[in-house]
Design a protein around this motif. Structure first.
Motif, PDB file in Angstrom:
ATOM      1  N   VAL A 104       0.830  -1.205   0.000  1.00  0.00           N
ATOM      2  CA  VAL A 104       0.000   0.000   0.000  1.00  0.00           C
ATOM      3  C   VAL A 104       0.864   1.254   0.000  1.00  0.00           C
ATOM      4  O   VAL A 104       0.596   2.212  -0.730  1.00  0.00           O
ATOM      5  N   GLY A 105       1.918   1.255   0.827  1.00  0.00           N
ATOM      6  CA  GLY A 105       2.788   2.422   0.914  1.00  0.00           C
ATOM      7  C   GLY A 105       3.485   2.728  -0.398  1.00  0.00           C
ATOM      8  O   GLY A 105       3.539   3.884  -0.836  1.00  0.00           O
ATOM      9  N   VAL A 106       4.023   1.711  -1.056  1.00  0.00           N
ATOM     10  CA  VAL A 106       4.716   1.908  -2.324  1.00  0.00           C
ATOM     11  C   VAL A 106       3.744   2.390  -3.393  1.00  0.00           C
ATOM     12  O   VAL A 106       4.059   3.280  -4.198  1.00  0.00           O
ATOM     13  N   ALA A 107       2.548   1.805  -3.415  1.00  0.00           N
ATOM     14  CA  ALA A 107       1.547   2.224  -4.400  1.00  0.00           C
ATOM     15  C   ALA A 107       1.148   3.674  -4.195  1.00  0.00           C
ATOM     16  O   ALA A 107       1.089   4.467  -5.144  1.00  0.00           O
ATOM     17  N   THR A 108       0.875   4.040  -2.948  1.00  0.00           N
ATOM     18  CA  THR A 108       0.378   5.379  -2.632  1.00  0.00           C
ATOM     19  C   THR A 108       1.421   6.459  -2.846  1.00  0.00           C
ATOM     20  O   THR A 108       1.130   7.521  -3.414  1.00  0.00           O
ATOM     21  N   HIS A 109       2.654   6.212  -2.414  1.00  0.00           N
ATOM     22  CA  HIS A 109       3.649   7.281  -2.360  1.00  0.00           C
ATOM     23  C   HIS A 109       4.735   7.197  -3.428  1.00  0.00           C
ATOM     24  O   HIS A 109       5.473   8.181  -3.617  1.00  0.00           O
ATOM     25  N   TRP A 110       4.863   6.071  -4.127  1.00  0.00           N
ATOM     26  CA  TRP A 110       5.922   5.966  -5.123  1.00  0.00           C
ATOM     27  C   TRP A 110       5.381   5.648  -6.516  1.00  0.00           C
ATOM     28  O   TRP A 110       5.634   6.389  -7.461  1.00  0.00           O
ATOM     29  N   LEU A 111       4.603   4.581  -6.639  1.00  0.00           N
ATOM     30  CA  LEU A 111       4.166   4.153  -7.966  1.00  0.00           C
ATOM     31  C   LEU A 111       3.125   5.089  -8.576  1.00  0.00           C
ATOM     32  O   LEU A 111       3.306   5.593  -9.691  1.00  0.00           O
ATOM     33  N   MET A 112       2.020   5.323  -7.863  1.00  0.00           N
ATOM     34  CA  MET A 112       0.929   6.106  -8.431  1.00  0.00           C
ATOM     35  C   MET A 112       1.325   7.543  -8.779  1.00  0.00           C
ATOM     36  O   MET A 112       0.915   8.045  -9.840  1.00  0.00           O
ATOM     37  N   PRO A 113       2.112   8.232  -7.941  1.00  0.00           N
ATOM     38  CA  PRO A 113       2.494   9.596  -8.320  1.00  0.00           C
ATOM     39  C   PRO A 113       3.298   9.680  -9.617  1.00  0.00           C
ATOM     40  O   PRO A 113       3.318  10.728 -10.271  1.00  0.00           O
ATOM     41  N   HIS A 114       3.996   8.594  -9.984  1.00  0.00           N
ATOM     42  CA  HIS A 114       4.802   8.591 -11.200  1.00  0.00           C
ATOM     43  C   HIS A 114       4.053   8.030 -12.405  1.00  0.00           C
ATOM     44  O   HIS A 114       4.548   8.132 -13.537  1.00  0.00           O
ATOM     45  N   LEU A 115       2.898   7.443 -12.190  1.00  0.00           N
ATOM     46  CA  LEU A 115       2.243   6.667 -13.248  1.00  0.00           C
ATOM     47  C   LEU A 115       1.865   7.511 -14.454  1.00  0.00           C
ATOM     48  O   LEU A 115       1.869   7.013 -15.593  1.00  0.00           O
ATOM     49  N   GLU A 116       1.547   8.771 -14.238  1.00  0.00           N
ATOM     50  CA  GLU A 116       1.169   9.620 -15.363  1.00  0.00           C
ATOM     51  C   GLU A 116       2.297   9.734 -16.382  1.00  0.00           C
ATOM     52  O   GLU A 116       2.054   9.833 -17.595  1.00  0.00           O
ATOM     53  N   SER A 117       3.542   9.686 -15.897  1.00  0.00           N
ATOM     54  CA  SER A 117       4.670   9.776 -16.825  1.00  0.00           C
ATOM     55  C   SER A 117       4.731   8.561 -17.739  1.00  0.00           C
ATOM     56  O   SER A 117       5.197   8.656 -18.880  1.00  0.00           O
ATOM     57  N   PHE A 118       4.252   7.417 -17.243  1.00  0.00           N
ATOM     58  CA  PHE A 118       4.209   6.221 -18.098  1.00  0.00           C
ATOM     59  C   PHE A 118       3.123   6.378 -19.159  1.00  0.00           C
ATOM     60  O   PHE A 118       3.348   6.069 -20.335  1.00  0.00           O
ATOM     61  N   MET A 286       7.308  -5.673 -20.611  1.00  0.00           N
ATOM     62  CA  MET A 286       8.683  -5.178 -20.692  1.00  0.00           C
ATOM     63  C   MET A 286       8.738  -3.656 -20.680  1.00  0.00           C
ATOM     64  O   MET A 286       9.669  -3.054 -20.129  1.00  0.00           O
ATOM     65  N   LYS A 287       7.736  -3.001 -21.266  1.00  0.00           N
ATOM     66  CA  LYS A 287       7.712  -1.537 -21.240  1.00  0.00           C
ATOM     67  C   LYS A 287       7.498  -1.027 -19.817  1.00  0.00           C
ATOM     68  O   LYS A 287       8.106  -0.037 -19.400  1.00  0.00           O
ATOM     69  N   ILE A 288       6.626  -1.707 -19.067  1.00  0.00           N
ATOM     70  CA  ILE A 288       6.416  -1.339 -17.668  1.00  0.00           C
ATOM     71  C   ILE A 288       7.698  -1.547 -16.869  1.00  0.00           C
ATOM     72  O   ILE A 288       8.110  -0.706 -16.062  1.00  0.00           O
ATOM     73  N   LEU A 289       8.356  -2.679 -17.093  1.00  0.00           N
ATOM     74  CA  LEU A 289       9.581  -2.996 -16.354  1.00  0.00           C
ATOM     75  C   LEU A 289      10.671  -1.975 -16.647  1.00  0.00           C
ATOM     76  O   LEU A 289      11.379  -1.523 -15.738  1.00  0.00           O
TER      77      LEU A 289
END
Length: 300
Positions: A104-118, A286-289
Motif C-alpha cells: 500500500v505504501g509503495v503504491a500510494t507514495h511511489w508508484l501512483m504519483p509517477h504513473l502519469e509519466s508512463f 517489458m515496457k512497464i519494467l
C-alpha cells in the motif's frame, strides 16, 4: 463421459445452497425462486441417485454423499473459475494491460504519483495496480509484476533491482525548527512508530541502535499500523517519522517534510521488480519494467 454428468448449472445451485444459510438465501443469491432451487436440488439428486441434503434436520445438513460431492464441486468450480480468469487476463491484456502488485505504501507514495509519466509515453497500455499488506507480494495468476522489498533472492520470477532504500528521520520544517535537534539528542524527540512484524522494515529502536544514538526517551510515542498513517501524522506535525525514501521521498522533494538531522541509514534490503516467468517476453510487460527501472534509477 460428460453425457453421464448432470447439467453444470445444477452443481452451481448445489454449491450456492451449501454456502447459504437456507434455500431462501440461496434463491436470492441466484436470483431465482425458492421452488426453483428445490427443484434443481431434486434433479441433481435424481441424476446422481443419492440424497445430498438431509432436510429433516434444522438447519438442513449435508449427507455423507453430499459432503463428497461438495468437495469435488468446490474444487471443480474453483478450477473453472481460475481457467476463465486466466483466459480473460490473456485476452484482455493481449499486450495492452499489465497488472502490478505492491504494498500500500509503495503504491500510494511511489508508484501512483509517477504513473502519469508512463501514460504519457504509452497511452495504449493500461496499468492495473493491486495492493498488498506484504512488502513482498506474491506472483499469482493475475499478477504480471510484483514490486518487492527484500534481498532479491526469489525464484518465482525474473528479478530486476529497482533502487536501494534510505531511512532518515523526517518531520515538518516547523517542528524541526522548534525542536532544534542534533544527532546526539535525536532520541529525545517525539516519535511516530509503525507496528510491523516484518524484520526487514526497521523501526525506531533498530534505527537508533544501529547508529548508536541511544534509546527513545520522549514520553510522546505515537503508534500506527502502517506507513501511510504514520506519514500523515508526520505531515500533521505530530512528531518525527522514520522516513523511508520510497514513501516520504516525494514529500521531502516538495519541502513538506525535512530531515531535522543528517543521519541516513541504508538497510540491507532493497526494492526489486519480480516479473512472472511466462510474461517476460510480452511487450507491454517489458515496457512497464523498463519504466520502473528508470524511475527507480532516479532514486540512486
Amino acid at each position: 463421459m460428460s453425457r453421464y454428468l448432470p447439467p453444470l448449472r445444477l452443481f452451481g445451485v448445489f454449491e450456492t445452497v451449501c454456502r447459504s444459510d437456507n434455500l431462501r438465501a440461496a434463491a436470492a443469491a441466484l436470483n431465482v425462486s425458492q421452488p426453483a432451487v428445490s427443484q434443481s436440488l431434486k434433479q441433481l439428486e435424481d441424476h446422481i441417485g443419492a440424497r445430498l441434503i438431509n432436510r429433516e434436520t434444522r438447519p438442513a445438513s449435508l449427507t455423507r454423499e453430499g459432503e463428497i460431492l461438495l468437495r469435488a464441486t468446490e474444487d471443480g468450480l474453483a478450477r473453472i473459475s481460475g481457467a476463465v480468469e486466466e483466459i480473460r487476463r490473456r485476452t484482455t491484456r493481449n499486450g495492452s494491460a499489465v497488472t502490478v502488485s505492491c504494498s500500500v505504501g509503495v503504491a500510494t507514495h511511489w508508484l501512483m504519483p509517477h504513473l502519469e509519466s508512463f501514460y504519457m509515453r504509452h497511452a495504449d497500455i493500461q496499468v492495473n495496480v493491486i495492493t498488498s499488506e506484504s512488502g513482498a507480494p506474491a506472483i499469482a495468476r493475475d499478477i504480471d509484476i510484483a514490486i518487492r522489498f527484500g534481498d532479491g533472492n526469489w525464484s518465482d520470477g525474473a528479478v530486476t533491482r529497482l533502487f536501494d532504500e534510505r531511512i532518515m528521520p523526517v518531520c515538518t520544517p516547523e517542528l524541526a525548527a522548534s525542536l532544534g535537534l542534533t544527532k546526539e539528542t535525536l532520541h529525545t524527540a517525539p516519535m511516530i512508530h509503525v507496528e510491523t512484524v516484518d524484520p526487514r522494515w526497521l523501526g525506531w529502536t533498530d534505527y537508533l541502535a544501529t547508529l548508536g544514538l541511544g534509546r527513545a526517551t520522549n514520553p510522546v510515542q505515537l503508534r500506527f499500523s502502517n506507513y501511510v498513517q504514520a506519514t500523515q501524522a508526520a505531515l500533521a506535525g505530530r512528531g518525527l517519522a522514520l522516513g523511508w525514501r520510497s514513501i516520504t521521498g516525494g514529500y521531502e522533494a516538495e519541502g513538506r517534510l525535512v530531515a531535522p538531522v543528517a543521519a541516513p541509514l541504508t538497510p540491507p534490503s532493497a526494492f526489486f521488480a519480480v516479473t512472472a516467468h511466462d510474461r517476460e517476453a510480452e511487450d507491454a510487460t517489458m515496457k512497464i519494467l523498463t519504466w520502473l527501472s528508470e524511475i527507480g534509477a532516479m532514486f540512486d
